[in-house]
Design an enzyme around this catalytic site. Structure first.
Site, PDB file in Angstrom:
ATOM      1  N   SER A   7     -32.983  -2.449 -36.680  1.00 32.85           N
ATOM      2  CA  SER A   7     -31.551  -2.185 -36.495  1.00 32.85           C
ATOM      3  C   SER A   7     -31.298  -1.819 -35.040  1.00 32.85           C
ATOM      4  CB  SER A   7     -31.107  -1.037 -37.400  1.00 32.85           C
ATOM      5  OG  SER A   7     -29.856  -0.564 -36.962  1.00 32.85           O
ATOM      6  N   HIS A  32     -30.863  -6.610 -37.562  1.00 32.26           N
ATOM      7  CA  HIS A  32     -29.803  -5.915 -38.302  1.00 32.26           C
ATOM      8  C   HIS A  32     -28.781  -5.354 -37.305  1.00 32.26           C
ATOM      9  CE1 HIS A  32     -28.331  -3.729 -41.886  1.00 32.26           C
ATOM     10  NE2 HIS A  32     -28.093  -2.715 -41.065  1.00 32.26           N
ATOM     11  N   ASP A  34     -25.297  -3.269 -36.913  1.00 32.45           N
ATOM     12  CA  ASP A  34     -24.403  -2.329 -37.593  1.00 32.45           C
ATOM     13  C   ASP A  34     -23.025  -2.315 -36.951  1.00 32.45           C
ATOM     14  OD1 ASP A  34     -26.044  -1.080 -39.683  1.00 32.45           O
ATOM     15  OD2 ASP A  34     -27.298  -0.457 -37.995  1.00 32.45           O
ATOM     16  N   MET A  36     -19.344  -0.815 -37.033  1.00 32.22           N
ATOM     17  CA  MET A  36     -18.610   0.360 -37.553  1.00 32.22           C
ATOM     18  C   MET A  36     -17.252   0.460 -36.871  1.00 32.22           C
ATOM     19  SD  MET A  36     -21.643   3.188 -37.547  1.00 32.22           S
ATOM     20  CE  MET A  36     -23.344   2.760 -37.975  1.00 32.22           C
ATOM     21  N   HIS A  65     -24.099  -5.962 -40.839  1.00 33.29           N
ATOM     22  CA  HIS A  65     -23.753  -4.969 -41.866  1.00 33.29           C
ATOM     23  C   HIS A  65     -22.383  -4.405 -41.489  1.00 33.29           C
ATOM     24  CE1 HIS A  65     -24.931  -0.680 -43.519  1.00 33.29           C
ATOM     25  NE2 HIS A  65     -23.892  -1.195 -44.145  1.00 33.29           N
ATOM     26  N   MET A  67     -19.516  -2.124 -41.740  1.00 29.79           N
ATOM     27  CA  MET A  67     -19.038  -0.828 -42.240  1.00 29.79           C
ATOM     28  C   MET A  67     -17.613  -0.670 -41.732  1.00 29.79           C
ATOM     29  SD  MET A  67     -22.573   1.199 -41.546  1.00 29.79           S
ATOM     30  CE  MET A  67     -23.164  -0.114 -40.486  1.00 29.79           C
ATOM     31  N   MET A 136     -27.998   1.568 -49.545  1.00 26.88           N
ATOM     32  CA  MET A 136     -28.016   2.578 -48.481  1.00 26.88           C
ATOM     33  C   MET A 136     -28.846   3.774 -48.933  1.00 26.88           C
ATOM     34  SD  MET A 136     -26.416   1.285 -45.956  1.00 26.88           S
ATOM     35  CE  MET A 136     -26.698   2.702 -44.889  1.00 26.88           C
ATOM     36  N   ASP A 174     -31.660   0.453 -46.355  1.00 24.96           N
ATOM     37  CA  ASP A 174     -31.221   0.830 -45.007  1.00 24.96           C
ATOM     38  C   ASP A 174     -30.976   2.329 -44.917  1.00 24.96           C
ATOM     39  OD1 ASP A 174     -30.035   0.930 -42.502  1.00 24.96           O
ATOM     40  OD2 ASP A 174     -28.261  -0.237 -43.064  1.00 24.96           O
TER      41      ASP A 174
HETATM   42  C1  DX5 Z   1     -26.602   3.557 -40.700  1.00 28.72           C
HETATM   43  C2  DX5 Z   1     -26.932   2.132 -40.417  1.00 28.72           C
HETATM   44  C3  DX5 Z   1     -28.360   1.856 -40.288  1.00 28.72           C
HETATM   45  C4  DX5 Z   1     -29.076   2.599 -39.196  1.00 28.72           C
HETATM   46  C5  DX5 Z   1     -30.422   2.964 -39.740  1.00 28.72           C
HETATM   47  O1  DX5 Z   1     -25.288   3.655 -41.089  1.00 28.72           O
HETATM   48  O2  DX5 Z   1     -26.422   1.280 -41.416  1.00 28.72           O
HETATM   49  O3  DX5 Z   1     -28.646   0.470 -40.192  1.00 28.72           O
HETATM   50  O4  DX5 Z   1     -29.240   1.879 -38.009  1.00 28.72           O
HETATM   51  O5  DX5 Z   1     -31.043   3.764 -38.832  1.00 28.72           O
HETATM   52  P1  DX5 Z   1     -32.379   4.561 -39.173  1.00 28.72           P
HETATM   53  O6  DX5 Z   1     -33.407   3.538 -39.512  1.00 28.72           O
HETATM   54  O7  DX5 Z   1     -32.635   5.276 -37.904  1.00 28.72           O
HETATM   55  O8  DX5 Z   1     -32.057   5.478 -40.318  1.00 28.72           O
HETATM   56 ZN    ZN Z   2     -27.127  -0.863 -41.390  1.00 27.00          ZN
END
Ligand code: DX5
Ligand code: ZN
Length: 224
Positions: A7, A32, A34, A36, A65, A67, A136, A174
């Site tokens: 990620s 991956h 993220d 947001m 992903h 969010m 999650m 994740d």
């Molecule tokens: C959190 C993200 C994850 C995050 C995971 O909301 O969706 O993908 O990057 O990070 P680690 O592996 O550090 O928990």
């Molecule tokens: Zn994620």
């Protein structure tokens, strides 16, 4: 075989291309990403322009992903930017069936994500139209959080459901995945491990990724 999805949330954004290549060198097979929006989760990250740049930096599939609220209005743009897989949160979609079909209609793999407080039963009517389910194991929004163990139970039940209903989705996990937690989720049936902090946090992403994959492979061997 267990796949590792580094990620980039925990990567050095000033050197994103190099960081992604380093993680791929260590065996990462999916990147991956993220996304947001500061509404669905209390953090703001990146959008299609960064996906477009990543597309030029790697041939690996980009796993976006989302969010974000109302993901439908951005799906075409993410695919156009280079997203290969797109996952949306069950909690963010009023018309989840429509959103998943929309992702597929653009030629991307469609994933559905559930937060720690969301039961897998809420997915029962869409499991036959998803390519992957993302469980999650932290509350989404930030990297480097502590793994929530109840996720392993959900993974196990998703694997059982899949066998019982003869479905084909892959199971991704994740949040808080590292050398200390991966055995639990791999034993439960997780196939794609997202790892941010464990890959890009401290040390070299290549050797971090290698160590995670080696540990996951050892657990798989013990399983048979
Ligand atoms: C959190 C993200 C994850 C995050 C995971 O909301 O969706 O993908 O990057 O990070 P680690 O592996 O550090 O928990
Ligand atoms: Zn994620």
């Amino acid at each position: 075989m267990i796949e590792l999805a580094p990620s980039i949330l925990s990567a050095d954004f000033a050197h994103l291309g190099e960081q992604v290549r380093a993680a791929a060198e260590g065996g990462g097979t999916v990147i991956h990403v993220d996304v947001m929006d500061g509404h669905f989760v209390p953090n703001i990250t990146i959008g299609p322009p960064v996906v477009r740049s990543l597309r030029k930096a790697t041939d690996l599939p980009l796993d976006c992903h989302l969010m974000i609220e109302d993901p439908d209005q951005y799906i075409a743009e993410f695919v156009e930017a280079g997203a290969d897989w797109i996952s949306v949160h069950q909690e963010a979609c009023r018309h989840l069936n429509r959103t998943l079909h929309l992702i597929r209609s653009h030629g991307a793999q469609a994933g559905v994500v559930i937060n720690p407080a969301t039961p897998i039963e809420t997915l029962s009517e869409v499991l036959d139209i998803v390519d992957y389910v993302l469980v999650m194991s932290v509350n989404p929004g930030f990297g480097g959080q502590k793994f929530i163990p109840a996720a392993a139970h959900k993974i196990r039940r998703l694997a059982d459901l899949r066998a019982g209903r003869r479905l084909h989705y892959r199971i991704e996990v994740d949040g808080g995945i590292g050398l200390d937690t991966l055995a639990e989720v791999v034993r439960a049936g997780a196939e794609i491990l997202v790892a941010g902090n464990a890959v890009f946090g401290a040390g070299d992403p290549t050797s971090n990724a290698r160590k995670l994959l080696k540990a996951a492979a050892e657990v798989t061997l013990q399983k048979v």
